[in-house]
Design an enzyme around this catalytic site. Structure first.
Site, PDB file in Angstrom:
ATOM      1  N   ASP A  11      -9.849 -25.305-100.877  1.00 43.50           N
ATOM      2  CA  ASP A  11      -9.599 -26.286 -99.820  1.00 43.50           C
ATOM      3  C   ASP A  11      -8.277 -25.901 -99.158  1.00 43.50           C
ATOM      4  O   ASP A  11      -7.219 -25.950 -99.794  1.00 43.50           O
ATOM      5  CB  ASP A  11      -9.519 -27.701-100.409  1.00 43.50           C
ATOM      6  N   ASP A 105     -12.696 -25.334 -93.484  1.00 43.42           N
ATOM      7  CA  ASP A 105     -11.566 -25.114 -94.381  1.00 43.42           C
ATOM      8  C   ASP A 105     -11.893 -25.339 -95.854  1.00 43.42           C
ATOM      9  O   ASP A 105     -10.981 -25.464 -96.676  1.00 43.42           O
ATOM     10  CB  ASP A 105     -10.401 -26.020 -93.988  1.00 43.42           C
ATOM     11  N   GLU A 106     -13.168 -25.357 -96.211  1.00 37.69           N
ATOM     12  CA  GLU A 106     -13.536 -25.733 -97.565  1.00 37.69           C
ATOM     13  C   GLU A 106     -14.818 -25.008 -97.975  1.00 37.69           C
ATOM     14  O   GLU A 106     -15.751 -24.894 -97.189  1.00 37.69           O
ATOM     15  CB  GLU A 106     -13.740 -27.242 -97.630  1.00 37.69           C
TER      16      GLU A 106
END
Length: 496
Positions: A11, A105-106
């Site tokens: 993350d 983003d993960e």
């Protein structure tokens, strides 16, 4: 059941805000809020410096401004975020063929499937190396969680924030979960959490103690079974490498309701162009065009039209969206518009291009016929009427109208539309070089001239919004590439 902690969850830390800080030396270490800046805007991401004041994602922007009035408020730059995300995902795919992106983003990674980790020690080394590689390639930080399941890996990465690594050792899972609130488990939202609280269950340990039968009674068979298994640290969900896209869409919310029907039509056309841009960028096409309209009273209407075959042609999508708009009553104003494409495929139906050309030709013929008919009624076409038709439809005027336009040189040209300068977006000045917009209004735009590679904050200057020497610019990479013989990368902000 897997026992080694070889599921990795990454993350990125405050991703959008961190990208902006890496891009702008003057904002590093300061409160940054990214999101819609209008009265109806919401926070997309807040930097950790802004979170100290209570600002968080999904918060109304007006509330964020009250909590952190001195923060920098920026309009998102999704093109840059996607570019950085692709770099990060490339590093993950180098570790394993099983990478499951959840957002820009993960992502989850199955390290065992890639042969990069097989026990706790190798998993920790891989996670440490990944964090270092991300910093080298992007200049950013990410938090890593490692565990034997997706659920636990995500819990670990949350505990690792910001810029850390947490590995859940095999055999410690249940003790770790027991004191955590029930909302920690996947699938437990506000409603389920309240239902469990009324039954006297507030922690994961209490879920396990309640037993499977009681959970089935409270929540139903499927939900009860799944929740009980997770409370015992059992999560058999695999990492899924590819998530098939079901649709591509774009939408805009407007600060002030749009009442003018022509403006609504132009906005739908613009959204169709953006949607097709995303569609082509993904190498896809689609059969069903969807129009979304949220009216002044918050009522939301969705209309769709299915074509004969898949397309990625702007004209076809825009014309279908326009036809759908014709069937929607926008009286009273529109606060949101969206255009989407579903029924996706990786090929196009060639005859749709001919269909689009035929539709355009028919529209042009109708426009010319209407102009000639109107000219006959009022004694001749006016040069302003021809100019306005060309501006709205994009179609060239007929010969008679063109001749009228050439003989009316005294008629002034319409002024060009005022250029918009969104806060935080990149610009280039012919004298001062690359910079970014700090703010604009009242015919002025303020620019700070600096790049991701500047050793110190740049100077600030103000210009007219129509200054011919100032132009929008593409974002610069966050990490400066050296010459081939001088090493691969230099992190943003590094001295040199």
């Amino acid at each position: 059941m897997r026992t080694a902690p070889t599921i990795l969850h990454l993350d990125m830390d405050a991703f959008y805000a961190s990208v902006e800080q890496a891009s702008k030396p003057s904002l590093r270490g300061k409160a940054v809020v990214v999101g819609g800046l209008g009265p109806r805007g919401v926070v997309a991401t807040a930097s950790y410096e802004a979170r100290v004041f209570g600002v968080h994602s999904a918060m109304p922007m007006a509330q964020a401004r009250r909590l952190a009035p001195h923060a920098a408020y920026l309009v998102p730059r999704f093109q840059l975020y996607r570019s950085v995300s692709e770099q990060v995902m490339g590093l993950l795919r180098a570790l394993s063929p099983l990478v499951e992106p959840l957002s820009l983003d993960e992502a989850f990674v199955d390290l065992e499937a890639g042969g990069t980790a097989w026990d706790a020690e190798s998993a920790r080394l891989t996670g440490t190396r990944l964090r270092a590689d991300i910093r080298t390639v992007t200049g950013l930080t990410g938090s890593v969680g490692l565990a034997a399941s997706k659920m636990l890996a995500k819990i670990a990465s949350e505990d690792a924030k910001p810029d850390g690594l947490v590995l859940i050792e095999p055999g410690t899972e249940r003790d770790l979960l027991a004191p955590m609130p029930v909302r920690t488990l996947p699938g437990v939202g506000p409603a389920t959490g309240d239902h469990l609280r009324r039954a006297g269950i507030t922690t994961v340990g209490e879920i396990a103690e309640a037993g499977e039968d009681e959970l089935v009674r409270l929540l139903g068979k499927a939900h009860g079974h799944a929740l009980y298994a997770m409370a015992l640290a059992h999560d058999e969900r695999p990492v899924v490498a590819e998530r098939e896209a079901k649709s591509v869409s774009v939408e805009d919310t407007y600060d002030v309701d749009i009442h003018d029907r022509t403006r609504v039509g132009l906005e739908v056309r613009r959204l169709a162009e953006r949607c097709v841009g995303r569609l082509r960028g993904a190498g896809l096409s689609g059969r069903t065009i969807v129009l979304k309209v949220r009216r002044y009273d918050f009522s939301t209407l969705t209309r769709s039209e299915t074509l004969r075959g898949p397309t990625d042609d702007v004209a076809v999508v825009a014309e279908a969206a326009a036809r759908l708009l014709d069937a929607v009553d926008t009286t009273g104003g529109v606060r949101l518009l969206g255009v989407g494409v579903t029924g996706l495929a990786d090929f196009t139906q060639e005859d749709l291009f001919a269909q689009a050309a035929e539709a355009r030709a028919a529209a042009e013929e109708r426009a010319v016929a209407e102009e000639r008919a109107a000219a006959g009624e009022r004694g001749g076409p006016g040069e302003r009427g021809a100019a306005e038709e060309q501006a709205v439809t994009g179609a060239p005027p007929d010969t008679a109208v063109a001749e009228a336009g050439r003989t009316a040189s005294a008629e002034p040209d319409l002024p060009p539309p005022e250029r918009r300068w969104p806060s935080g977006h990149d610009v280039r000045h012919s004298v001062h070089g690359h910079g970014w917009v700090q703010g604009s209004g009242l015919g002025r735009v303020t620019v700070r001239f600096e790049t991701p590679y500047s050793a110190r904050p740049g100077r600030v200057r103000t210009f007219r919004t129509d200054d011919p020497e100032l132009e929008p610019a593409e974002p610069l990479p966050l990490v400066e590439r050296r010459p081939e013989d001088a090493g691969p990368v230099r992190p943003a902000g590094a001295a040199g």
